[in-house]
Design a protein around this motif. Structure first.
Motif, PDB file in Angstrom:
ATOM      1  N   ARG A  27      -1.067   5.047   6.518  1.00 17.85           N
ATOM      2  CA  ARG A  27      -0.999   4.837   5.087  1.00 17.85           C
ATOM      3  C   ARG A  27      -2.410   4.915   4.514  1.00 17.85           C
ATOM      4  O   ARG A  27      -3.078   3.976   4.352  1.00 17.85           O
ATOM      5  CB  ARG A  27      -0.368   3.490   4.774  1.00 17.85           C
ATOM      6  CG  ARG A  27      -0.133   3.307   3.277  1.00 17.85           C
ATOM      7  CD  ARG A  27       0.600   4.496   2.716  1.00 17.85           C
ATOM      8  NE  ARG A  27       0.723   4.400   1.282  1.00 17.85           N
ATOM      9  CZ  ARG A  27       1.803   3.899   0.673  1.00 17.85           C
ATOM     10  NH1 ARG A  27       2.798   3.441   1.337  1.00 17.85           N
ATOM     11  NH2 ARG A  27       1.847   3.861  -0.634  1.00 17.85           N
TER      12      ARG A  27
ATOM     13  N   GLU B 241      -1.828  -3.190  -0.453  1.00 14.75           N
ATOM     14  CA  GLU B 241      -1.031  -2.744  -1.608  1.00 14.75           C
ATOM     15  C   GLU B 241       0.302  -3.479  -1.577  1.00 14.75           C
ATOM     16  O   GLU B 241       1.029  -3.396  -0.589  1.00 14.75           O
ATOM     17  CB  GLU B 241      -0.784  -1.234  -1.513  1.00 14.75           C
ATOM     18  CG  GLU B 241      -2.043  -0.399  -1.594  1.00 14.75           C
ATOM     19  CD  GLU B 241      -1.948   0.870  -0.772  1.00 14.75           C
ATOM     20  OE1 GLU B 241      -1.870   1.936  -1.372  1.00 14.75           O
ATOM     21  OE2 GLU B 241      -1.937   0.784   0.469  1.00 14.75           O
TER      22      GLU B 241
ATOM     23  N   HIS C 112      -5.594  -2.867   5.697  1.00 17.54           N
ATOM     24  CA  HIS C 112      -5.810  -1.742   6.623  1.00 17.54           C
ATOM     25  C   HIS C 112      -7.019  -0.946   6.162  1.00 17.54           C
ATOM     26  O   HIS C 112      -7.371  -0.977   4.982  1.00 17.54           O
ATOM     27  CB  HIS C 112      -4.542  -0.870   6.702  1.00 17.54           C
ATOM     28  CG  HIS C 112      -4.155  -0.249   5.413  1.00 17.54           C
ATOM     29  ND1 HIS C 112      -3.487  -0.941   4.428  1.00 17.54           N
ATOM     30  CD2 HIS C 112      -4.384   0.980   4.901  1.00 17.54           C
ATOM     31  CE1 HIS C 112      -3.308  -0.151   3.384  1.00 17.54           C
ATOM     32  NE2 HIS C 112      -3.854   1.029   3.637  1.00 17.54           N
TER      33      HIS C 112
ATOM     34  N   HIS D  93      -8.103  -2.149   2.347  1.00 19.88           N
ATOM     35  CA  HIS D  93      -7.349  -2.570   1.160  1.00 19.88           C
ATOM     36  C   HIS D  93      -5.927  -2.961   1.534  1.00 19.88           C
ATOM     37  O   HIS D  93      -5.477  -2.761   2.659  1.00 19.88           O
ATOM     38  CB  HIS D  93      -7.371  -1.504   0.059  1.00 19.88           C
ATOM     39  CG  HIS D  93      -6.509  -0.304   0.300  1.00 19.88           C
ATOM     40  ND1 HIS D  93      -5.944   0.436  -0.716  1.00 19.88           N
ATOM     41  CD2 HIS D  93      -6.103   0.309   1.448  1.00 19.88           C
ATOM     42  CE1 HIS D  93      -5.259   1.433  -0.222  1.00 19.88           C
ATOM     43  NE2 HIS D  93      -5.327   1.399   1.075  1.00 19.88           N
TER      44      HIS D  93
ATOM     45  N   GLN E 145       1.914   8.184  -3.192  1.00 20.68           N
ATOM     46  CA  GLN E 145       0.536   7.974  -2.791  1.00 20.68           C
ATOM     47  C   GLN E 145       0.030   9.271  -2.188  1.00 20.68           C
ATOM     48  O   GLN E 145       0.717   9.896  -1.372  1.00 20.68           O
ATOM     49  CB  GLN E 145       0.368   6.851  -1.791  1.00 20.68           C
ATOM     50  CG  GLN E 145      -1.095   6.810  -1.372  1.00 20.68           C
ATOM     51  CD  GLN E 145      -1.597   5.505  -0.818  1.00 20.68           C
ATOM     52  OE1 GLN E 145      -2.313   5.499   0.150  1.00 20.68           O
ATOM     53  NE2 GLN E 145      -1.224   4.409  -1.426  1.00 20.68           N
TER      54      GLN E 145
ATOM     55  N   THR F  85      -7.928   7.515  -1.752  1.00 24.69           N
ATOM     56  CA  THR F  85      -6.490   7.248  -1.913  1.00 24.69           C
ATOM     57  C   THR F  85      -6.193   7.251  -3.406  1.00 24.69           C
ATOM     58  O   THR F  85      -7.003   6.789  -4.218  1.00 24.69           O
ATOM     59  CB  THR F  85      -6.052   5.900  -1.313  1.00 24.69           C
ATOM     60  OG1 THR F  85      -6.691   4.837  -2.022  1.00 24.69           O
ATOM     61  CG2 THR F  85      -6.393   5.801   0.158  1.00 24.69           C
TER      62      THR F  85
ATOM     63  N   HIS G  20      -9.710   2.526   5.771  1.00 24.91           N
ATOM     64  CA  HIS G  20      -9.759   3.974   5.551  1.00 24.91           C
ATOM     65  C   HIS G  20     -11.191   4.463   5.712  1.00 24.91           C
ATOM     66  O   HIS G  20     -12.133   3.718   5.416  1.00 24.91           O
ATOM     67  CB  HIS G  20      -9.306   4.331   4.133  1.00 24.91           C
ATOM     68  CG  HIS G  20      -7.840   4.209   3.895  1.00 24.91           C
ATOM     69  ND1 HIS G  20      -6.930   5.066   4.446  1.00 24.91           N
ATOM     70  CD2 HIS G  20      -7.124   3.316   3.163  1.00 24.91           C
ATOM     71  CE1 HIS G  20      -5.703   4.724   4.051  1.00 24.91           C
ATOM     72  NE2 HIS G  20      -5.791   3.657   3.280  1.00 24.91           N
TER      73      HIS G  20
HETATM   74 MN    MN Z   1      -4.155   2.674   2.275  1.00 23.84          MN
END
Ligand code: MN
Length: 300
Positions: free
Chosen positions: A300, A107, A61, A105, A121, A68, A63
């Motif tokens: 996120r 996760e 996804h 990125h 986060q 972050t 950003h």
């Molecule tokens: Mn993220």
């Protein structure tokens, strides 16, 4: 910003939600309280135990406009990004990704793990003068940990009690993980020009004599000289603070910007596979952007 001569102490229950199957508590942003200093997002997940599952499984996804910041109390996460960086983060370490004009990125819980997961986060909005800087990623393995009589203060970001985090950040702010021993007291000097908020992570912690509920964020306002914590049975709390962020911010899905036009352009570039690049170390799914204007569920 003292109210009636007193100090602000406002309980804001976090919102329970699911993120790619993982139950999270979202403390920021929320109605009536979008930011604390430049901190503009705060999710807590866990504590949980698992066996063969992969509790953290957030696919690719994008950003923009933010950093972050991942911090674990227990467990581990693997980060992969479109710069080709990979980071395996464990408790006491910080994963800091600066999105600038665009980065993607993922996760995930790594294949080899402790079977535990508990962490937070956070996002930090980048100020106007810095938000165009090139995207970057850094994994910090060391965090200053101050062993006090009443507990342990880990300086995740900024400076406190003479200890300074190495993190490269672009606003005046602080982020602390404060462990209070059973029967212990910890006093943190505060800056009167910073606003602060506290999120309990575990156990029972009192702040200024008030018992804190797990899964609530406590907004503490400005004008404080110190923050006093205590615990009967032991506990742990996250404390964030910073100079109020004066620039108008537009947040939508995973983007922090200044105008709706910037958000629309970022969304379109993600959908058209422009700008953000591919993640070489990641084999899983790519998360599609919601329709613009829709509720940003999987933010996120
Ligand atoms: Mn993220």
């Amino acid at each position: 910003m003292a109210r009636g001569g007193g100090l602000v102490f406002e309980e804001l229950p976090a919102r329970a939600a699911e993120l790619a199957g993982l139950r999270i508590h979202r403390a920021l942003p929320r109605r009536g309280r979008r930011m604390v200093g430049a901190w503009c997002f705060l999710d807590r997940y866990g504590p949980l135990s698992f066996t063969r599952e992969k509790p953290m499984d957030v696919g690719a996804h994008p950003h923009i406009g933010l950093q972050t910041f991942s911090w674990l109390v227990e467990g581990e996460i693997v980060h992969n990004d479109s710069l080709g960086c990979e980071g395996l983060i464990r408790p006491g370490e910080v994963s800091l990704m600066t999105a600038g004009p665009g980065i993607a990125h993922s996760e995930e819980t790594p294949r080899e793990n402790t079977g535990r997961l508990h962490g937070v986060q956070l996002w930090v909005a980048l100020p106007e003068a810095e938000r165009g800087r090139a995207a970057s990623y850094r994994h910090y393995r060391e965090t200053p940990a101050l062993e006090l009589a009443g507990g342990v203060v880990r300086v995740m970001a900024g400076e406190t009690l003479g200890a300074r985090s190495e993190l490269e950040m672009y606003s005046e702010l602080v982020g602390l993980d404060i462990e209070v021993h059973a029967g212990g007291r910890v006093e943190i000097p505060a800056r009167r020009d910073f606003e602060y908020a506290a999120l309990p992570l575990k156990g029972g912690v009192e702040l200024g004599g008030e018992r804190l509920n797990l899964d609530s964020l406590y907004y503490l306002g400005m004008g404080r000289d110190s923050i006093r914590l205590g615990s009967r049975g032991g506990g742990r709390v996250l404390l964030i603070g910073g100079a109020p962020f004066e620039e108008p911010v537009v947040m939508w899905w995973n983007f922090v910007a200044r105008t709706a036009e910037e958000i629309r352009a970022a969304r379109e570039d993600w959908e058209q596979r422009r700008r953000f690049g591919e993640i070489p170390g990641f084999r899983g799914e790519r998360i599609g952007a919601p329709a613009y204007g829709a509720r940003p569920v999987d933010q996120r």
